[in-house]
Design an enzyme around this catalytic site. Sequence first.
Site, short mmCIF file in Angstrom:
data_model
loop_
_atom_site.label_atom_id
_atom_site.label_comp_id
_atom_site.label_asym_id
_atom_site.label_seq_id
_atom_site.Cartn_x
_atom_site.Cartn_y
_atom_site.Cartn_z
N ARG A 62 0.83 -1.21 0.00
CA ARG A 62 0.00 0.00 0.00
C ARG A 62 0.87 1.26 0.00
O ARG A 62 0.42 2.35 -0.34
CB ARG A 62 -1.00 -0.01 1.17
N TYR A 115 -17.27 15.13 -16.80
CA TYR A 115 -17.70 13.73 -16.71
C TYR A 115 -18.83 13.59 -15.67
O TYR A 115 -18.74 14.18 -14.59
CB TYR A 115 -16.48 12.89 -16.33
N ASP A 180 -8.83 17.90 -16.25
CA ASP A 180 -9.10 16.52 -16.64
C ASP A 180 -8.85 16.46 -18.15
O ASP A 180 -9.62 16.99 -18.94
CB ASP A 180 -10.53 16.14 -16.29
N LYS A 205 -9.33 4.99 -20.16
CA LYS A 205 -9.73 5.36 -21.51
C LYS A 205 -8.54 5.17 -22.47
O LYS A 205 -8.07 4.08 -22.65
CB LYS A 205 -10.29 6.77 -21.49
C1 LIG Z 1 -14.17 7.94 -17.35
C2 LIG Z 1 -13.85 9.32 -16.95
C3 LIG Z 1 -13.60 9.65 -15.61
C4 LIG Z 1 -13.71 8.65 -14.49
O1 LIG Z 1 -12.72 7.68 -14.59
P1 LIG Z 1 -12.88 6.17 -14.04
O2 LIG Z 1 -11.60 5.56 -14.44
O3 LIG Z 1 -14.09 5.58 -14.69
O4 LIG Z 1 -13.05 6.28 -12.56
C5 LIG Z 1 -13.24 10.96 -15.33
N1 LIG Z 1 -13.15 11.89 -16.31
C6 LIG Z 1 -13.39 11.60 -17.60
C7 LIG Z 1 -13.28 12.68 -18.63
C8 LIG Z 1 -13.75 10.31 -17.96
O5 LIG Z 1 -14.01 10.04 -19.25
#
Ligand SMILES: *Cc1c(COP(=O)(O)O)cnc(C)c1O
Length: 399
Positions: A62, A115, A180, A205
């Site tokens: 951890r 998101y 993001d 992604k």
């Molecule tokens: C999918 C996504 C998230 C969240 O990510 P997870 O890996 O599903 O927790 C945050 N921001 C964007 C732009 C996303 O496409």
Amino acid sequence: MKTINHTQSVHAGREDLRRLGVHALPVDLSTTYPLSDVAGGTASLDALVSGQASADNPVYARLFNPTVARWEQSMAVAEGAEAAVAFSSGMAALTACILALQDRGRHVVAVRPIYGTSDHLLASGLLGNEISWTDADAVAAAIRPDTALVLIETPANPTLSLVDIEAVVAQAGEVPVMVDSTFATPILQTPLAQGAAMVMHSATKFLGGHGDVIAGVIACSEQWAARLRQIRVATGALLHPWAAYLLHRSMPTLKLRVERAQSVAIELAGRLSEHPHVSRVHFPGLPGQDPKSLLGRQMRGPGSVLAFEVDAGYETAAAVVNAVQLMTPAVSLGSVDSLIQHPAALTHRVMSEEDRSGCGIQQNLLRISVGLEEPEDLWQDIEQALSKAFSQALSYKAA
Ligand SMILES: *Cc1c(COP(=O)(O)O)cnc(C)c1O
């Protein structure tokens, strides 16, 4: 625009492999580590709990994992950052960021749309935070003495609108800005070069890129990274070493995947905007969709996610998704294959109808994450799905 050295990011985190006499990345699944002596263990433990990047002994998984640390090095280089900190998901990364900043205050300023679950996390106040939603041009006015973070997403999910990072950073003043950058990847955009304090990705992604890993990452200064590691050690939102291995293995093909998918998306966006059943296409690469001229200045290309509004309502939009044969009807994005989904019904369902339509997420909007298939095959699929959905709509009307 400064381009980050792709070659360096491919090789980062692999520097010692030749010395180790191996070529593939080693995966270390240990949960605990043999200590040569107790005092040495104490020193390593103290270092890692206080947020240091590494120590003589990992002590316990951890606190540190070498396979994860290798991918973090590669991500730091890709973003032009001092450090990167990996998490078990994009949402875990955002959560850690908000927790890490709580000593600055509990107020967060954010620009919609973002998101759906990020929106929900902030709007619900689950982490004890307060939120002000604002336009990108009105960030300065939304800042309070207790504002700990400004969060923006560009390109935004699912409308693909672009936010001027430099302009937001200027308005935020002393308040750290996190971008993001999931839709852009470090290939198309490096927000730290625009003055952002932190850049986050849902690595689930494009970075993973094959639909088989859930992960998140934040690239930032060593100072922020230390705070984020402290939170990660304490809350345990860890990336598993297998996932880190897959993510690191995907790094060398990131540029190829992103650029190829982008060129397919450019082709499809153009064709969709000519289609009689499509009333509007959202894609930064189309004429008129980049009013601040951010392509070329902030982003190296429009990316490979596009959205479009069918010239009808929810039923017909849903029927298009139900009719695809080649694309997969599924949420998520950034995979090698194309995915199509209905944001209002799925990824952004957690928002209220009013908040959704307020930021352009209408009932007739569909989002496609374009993959690596041949553009002609994807176009045939889109065309047949549109024509099936609209002929169904006609026959309902006739009945
Ligand atoms: C999918 C996504 C998230 C969240 O990510 P997870 O890996 O599903 O927790 C945050 N921001 C964007 C732009 C996303 O496409």
